[in-house]
Design an enzyme around this catalytic site. Sequence first.
Site, PDB file in Angstrom:
ATOM      1  N   ASN A  52      17.797 -42.909  -0.485  1.00 22.08           N
ATOM      2  CA  ASN A  52      19.135 -43.467   0.367  1.00 22.08           C
ATOM      3  C   ASN A  52      18.976 -45.440  -0.063  1.00 22.08           C
ATOM      4  OD1 ASN A  52      16.964 -43.622   2.167  1.00 22.08           O
ATOM      5  ND2 ASN A  52      18.162 -43.088   3.730  1.00 22.08           N
TER       6      ASN A  52
ATOM      7  N   GLY B  33      11.334 -40.825   5.596  1.00 19.81           N
ATOM      8  CA  GLY B  33      11.938 -39.562   5.254  1.00 19.81           C
ATOM      9  C   GLY B  33      12.258 -38.736   6.062  1.00 19.81           C
TER      10      GLY B  33
ATOM     11  N   PRO C  42      10.340 -33.304   8.852  1.00 16.62           N
ATOM     12  CA  PRO C  42       9.910 -32.257   9.357  1.00 16.62           C
ATOM     13  C   PRO C  42       8.186 -32.733   8.892  1.00 16.62           C
ATOM     14  CG  PRO C  42      11.688 -31.102   8.761  1.00 16.62           C
ATOM     15  CD  PRO C  42      11.400 -32.478   8.550  1.00 16.62           C
ATOM     16  N   THR C  43       8.982 -34.081   7.367  1.00 17.44           N
ATOM     17  CA  THR C  43       7.842 -34.501   6.351  1.00 17.44           C
ATOM     18  C   THR C  43       6.550 -35.086   7.566  1.00 17.44           C
ATOM     19  OG1 THR C  43       8.726 -34.428   4.793  1.00 17.44           O
ATOM     20  CG2 THR C  43       6.995 -35.133   3.579  1.00 17.44           C
TER      21      THR C  43
ATOM     22  N   GLU D  13       9.615 -43.786  10.282  1.00 21.95           N
ATOM     23  CA  GLU D  13      10.919 -43.727   9.920  1.00 21.95           C
ATOM     24  C   GLU D  13      11.429 -43.088   9.656  1.00 21.95           C
ATOM     25  OE1 GLU D  13      12.646 -46.529  11.414  1.00 21.95           O
ATOM     26  OE2 GLU D  13      11.503 -48.379  10.980  1.00 21.95           O
TER      27      GLU D  13
ATOM     28  N   CYS E 160      20.324 -42.263   7.817  1.00 18.68           N
ATOM     29  CA  CYS E 160      19.235 -42.017   8.384  1.00 18.68           C
ATOM     30  C   CYS E 160      20.012 -42.450  10.176  1.00 18.68           C
ATOM     31  CB  CYS E 160      17.738 -42.440   8.149  1.00 18.68           C
ATOM     32  SG  CYS E 160      17.499 -44.192   8.638  1.00 18.68           S
TER      33      CYS E 160
ATOM     34  N   GLU F 195      21.138 -32.530  11.203  1.00 18.06           N
ATOM     35  CA  GLU F 195      21.592 -33.870  10.405  1.00 18.06           C
ATOM     36  C   GLU F 195      22.510 -33.685   8.914  1.00 18.06           C
ATOM     37  OE1 GLU F 195      18.239 -36.384   8.520  1.00 18.06           O
ATOM     38  OE2 GLU F 195      19.045 -37.988   8.734  1.00 18.06           O
TER      39      GLU F 195
ATOM     40  N   GLU G 176       9.905 -51.567  11.632  1.00 17.82           N
ATOM     41  CA  GLU G 176      10.195 -51.814  10.798  1.00 17.82           C
ATOM     42  C   GLU G 176      11.386 -53.368  11.001  1.00 17.82           C
ATOM     43  OE1 GLU G 176      11.305 -48.748   7.845  1.00 17.82           O
ATOM     44  OE2 GLU G 176       8.690 -49.430   7.298  1.00 17.82           O
TER      45      GLU G 176
HETATM   46  P1  NAD Z   1      11.125 -36.097   2.610  1.00 17.71           P
HETATM   47  O1  NAD Z   1      11.371 -35.819   3.500  1.00 17.71           O
HETATM   48  O2  NAD Z   1      11.487 -34.606   2.007  1.00 17.71           O
HETATM   49  O3  NAD Z   1      11.107 -37.210   1.583  1.00 17.71           O
HETATM   50  C1  NAD Z   1      10.227 -38.875   1.993  1.00 17.71           C
HETATM   51  C2  NAD Z   1       9.088 -38.836   1.040  1.00 17.71           C
HETATM   52  O4  NAD Z   1       8.244 -38.186   1.439  1.00 17.71           O
HETATM   53  C3  NAD Z   1       8.947 -38.771  -0.467  1.00 17.71           C
HETATM   54  O5  NAD Z   1       9.361 -39.956  -1.418  1.00 17.71           O
HETATM   55  C4  NAD Z   1       8.649 -37.476  -0.737  1.00 17.71           C
HETATM   56  O6  NAD Z   1       7.998 -37.880  -2.205  1.00 17.71           O
HETATM   57  C5  NAD Z   1       7.072 -37.317   0.513  1.00 17.71           C
HETATM   58  N1  NAD Z   1       7.051 -36.431   0.953  1.00 17.71           N
HETATM   59  C6  NAD Z   1       7.066 -34.860   0.959  1.00 17.71           C
HETATM   60  N2  NAD Z   1       6.354 -34.227   1.767  1.00 17.71           N
HETATM   61  C7  NAD Z   1       5.785 -34.746   1.452  1.00 17.71           C
HETATM   62  C8  NAD Z   1       4.119 -34.601   2.226  1.00 17.71           C
HETATM   63  N3  NAD Z   1       4.013 -33.891   2.372  1.00 17.71           N
HETATM   64  N4  NAD Z   1       3.174 -35.348   2.510  1.00 17.71           N
HETATM   65  C9  NAD Z   1       3.584 -36.875   1.924  1.00 17.71           C
HETATM   66  N5  NAD Z   1       4.799 -37.319   1.467  1.00 17.71           N
HETATM   67  C10 NAD Z   1       5.049 -36.405   1.173  1.00 17.71           C
HETATM   68  O7  NAD Z   1      13.072 -37.101   2.908  1.00 17.71           O
HETATM   69  P2  NAD Z   1      14.282 -37.416   1.850  1.00 17.71           P
HETATM   70  O8  NAD Z   1      14.781 -36.698   1.854  1.00 17.71           O
HETATM   71  O9  NAD Z   1      13.453 -38.072   0.941  1.00 17.71           O
HETATM   72  O10 NAD Z   1      14.526 -38.890   2.653  1.00 17.71           O
HETATM   73  C11 NAD Z   1      15.774 -38.509   3.293  1.00 17.71           C
HETATM   74  C12 NAD Z   1      15.885 -38.132   5.084  1.00 17.71           C
HETATM   75  O11 NAD Z   1      14.735 -39.832   5.490  1.00 17.71           O
HETATM   76  C13 NAD Z   1      16.669 -37.419   5.834  1.00 17.71           C
HETATM   77  O12 NAD Z   1      15.850 -37.214   7.042  1.00 17.71           O
HETATM   78  C14 NAD Z   1      16.875 -39.354   6.245  1.00 17.71           C
HETATM   79  O13 NAD Z   1      16.819 -38.960   7.351  1.00 17.71           O
HETATM   80  C15 NAD Z   1      15.363 -40.244   6.617  1.00 17.71           C
HETATM   81  N6  NAD Z   1      15.526 -41.548   6.442  1.00 17.71           N
HETATM   82  C16 NAD Z   1      15.073 -42.233   7.638  1.00 17.71           C
HETATM   83  C17 NAD Z   1      14.972 -43.584   7.762  1.00 17.71           C
HETATM   84  C18 NAD Z   1      14.369 -44.872   8.780  1.00 17.71           C
HETATM   85  O14 NAD Z   1      14.276 -45.982   8.412  1.00 17.71           O
HETATM   86  N7  NAD Z   1      14.675 -43.499   9.898  1.00 17.71           N
HETATM   87  C19 NAD Z   1      15.198 -43.807   6.261  1.00 17.71           C
HETATM   88  C20 NAD Z   1      16.204 -43.076   5.000  1.00 17.71           C
HETATM   89  C21 NAD Z   1      15.932 -42.068   5.311  1.00 17.71           C
END
Ligand code: NAD
Length: 508
Positions: free
Chosen positions: A171, A246, A249-250, A268, A302, A405, A482
């Site tokens: 995002n 992210g 779950p991840t 985060e 997020c 979410e 952060e």
């Molecule tokens: P995601 O968890 O699907 O992926 C995030 C990242 O993790 C990607 O680069 C992905 O390739 C990587 N990834 C996936 N599986 C992995 C694994 N097993 N091991 C290591 N890396 C892995 O999330 P997304 O769809 O990219 O982003 C959306 C989510 O991120 C939302 O839940 C949002 O709230 C959150 N987010 C949080 C913040 C914050 O600062 N708190 C900021 C932006 C987005």
Amino acid sequence: MAQQPLLSLPEFGNVSTGSLVVKEPLNFWGGKRVQAKDTKNSEPVYEPATGRVLCDLIFCGENEVDQAIKSAHAAFLKWSKLAGMERARILLEAARIIRERREDIARLEVINNGKSITEALADIDVSWQTVEYYAGIAPTISGQHIQLPGGSFAYTRREPLGVCVGIGAWNYPFQLAIWKSAPALACGNAMVFKPSPFTPVTAVVLAEIYKEAGVPDGLFNVVQGGAETGTVLCQHPMVAKVSFTGSVPTGKKVMEMSAKGVKHVTLELGGKSPLIIFKDCDLENAVKGALMANFLTQGQVCCNGTRVFVQKDILKPFMEEVLKRTKAILVGDPLLEGTRMGALITKAQMEKVLGFIKQAKEQGAKVLCGGEPIAPSDPKLSGGYFMSPCILDNCRDDMTCVKEEIFGPVMSVLPFDTEEEVLQRANNTTFGLASGVFTKDITRAHRVAENIQAGTCFINNYNVSPVEVPFGGYKMSGIGRENGMVTIEYYTQLKTVVVEMGDVQSLF
Ligand code: NAD
């Protein structure tokens, strides 16, 4: 210094929606772009506003990740020995270059991410400010002197961790790479960054800018890939820390993998944040705050305040105003200045968001506006992932749209009577990223801030995150912070040195 063309695209800077094809390698280690080899492990990257394929992204395998980490480690050995002032000088130059090229980088971000150019420019401005901020802190990083009896003393040294891994969401692609790398580098670490496979394009631009500014080859590296590449990064024995942005779950998987190697970890994660609007608020500001809390980056933020609690006495005027303004939001070509909402990141994400709205209706919510796919009149955008911003009324706390979410432009409105009731309902979630309160009663505002279970509470505004201010979650929304001074603690470790000035008092 002559300006380098970004990604070597001669036409870059003039690209418009539907005109970019990325042919260059998007990985970067050892100070240069590198083409990943395993062409069987690849996925197309789409332009959200048109649905066109920007490039075929080849995912880095174990060997490639290993090369990137080793080049980071070699650079770390040199960089960590520089004085803070020297690191600061180089980072300030990087900030200057980002600022100078803000428009080019923002256009690239828009094409890869789908957000409006107005928002992308703001993201790039936050980015160079972040690099400037941590450059300013670099020379001040220091320990403490502790006097002990008999003239003996101890001192602490704040030392870098080593090779840090950054893993980003899609995002805020460029800004997230900066939020992680700027403090990491300022503290003397090296970084290997993995962007989301949906938004691989701008991280390599950052790598080139750092190099041009003078960081040693290997200090900031980019590896592309998805879950598998991320797993290899988290499990690599030479990695000291993982900073992850992210989903929950991840994030859990990243923490589990990091725990096996006892690595430092910052998470985060996601949220379902409450925005509480009391009857004594300034209504116009509260409505504007609710829109900022829900529709930035097509609702894919997020910390969005997606549970909008409105005190019953002002529900009617609030709804009238929020509806009027939501219906007026211009959705369309994200590269046009007047556009306020662009395209969602992928077709699948849009379908997921539309699915949440359908389920909300089945569970009794009423769609007051939006929540439909949109086909903009410009034919080149006909394959884009556009939808209208949605307001849901008649929501209850037990509905899926209120509990989970959604990560799309969907605001759920929830009426309430008393402060005590709304606090209990607002806190009834496993998330705890952000929160907001609109009221003119200052004691109430601070009482809510004290009792809300979230990493941030915005009073009489929403979604304001300058670099000076720490950002991060309570509960399942994350661990660590952060931004702000506190982030220095998350990219350093403390060494204690004890100095004896007298004789050893031995018991033996
Ligand atoms: P995601 O968890 O699907 O992926 C995030 C990242 O993790 C990607 O680069 C992905 O390739 C990587 N990834 C996936 N599986 C992995 C694994 N097993 N091991 C290591 N890396 C892995 O999330 P997304 O769809 O990219 O982003 C959306 C989510 O991120 C939302 O839940 C949002 O709230 C959150 N987010 C949080 C913040 C914050 O600062 N708190 C900021 C932006 C987005």
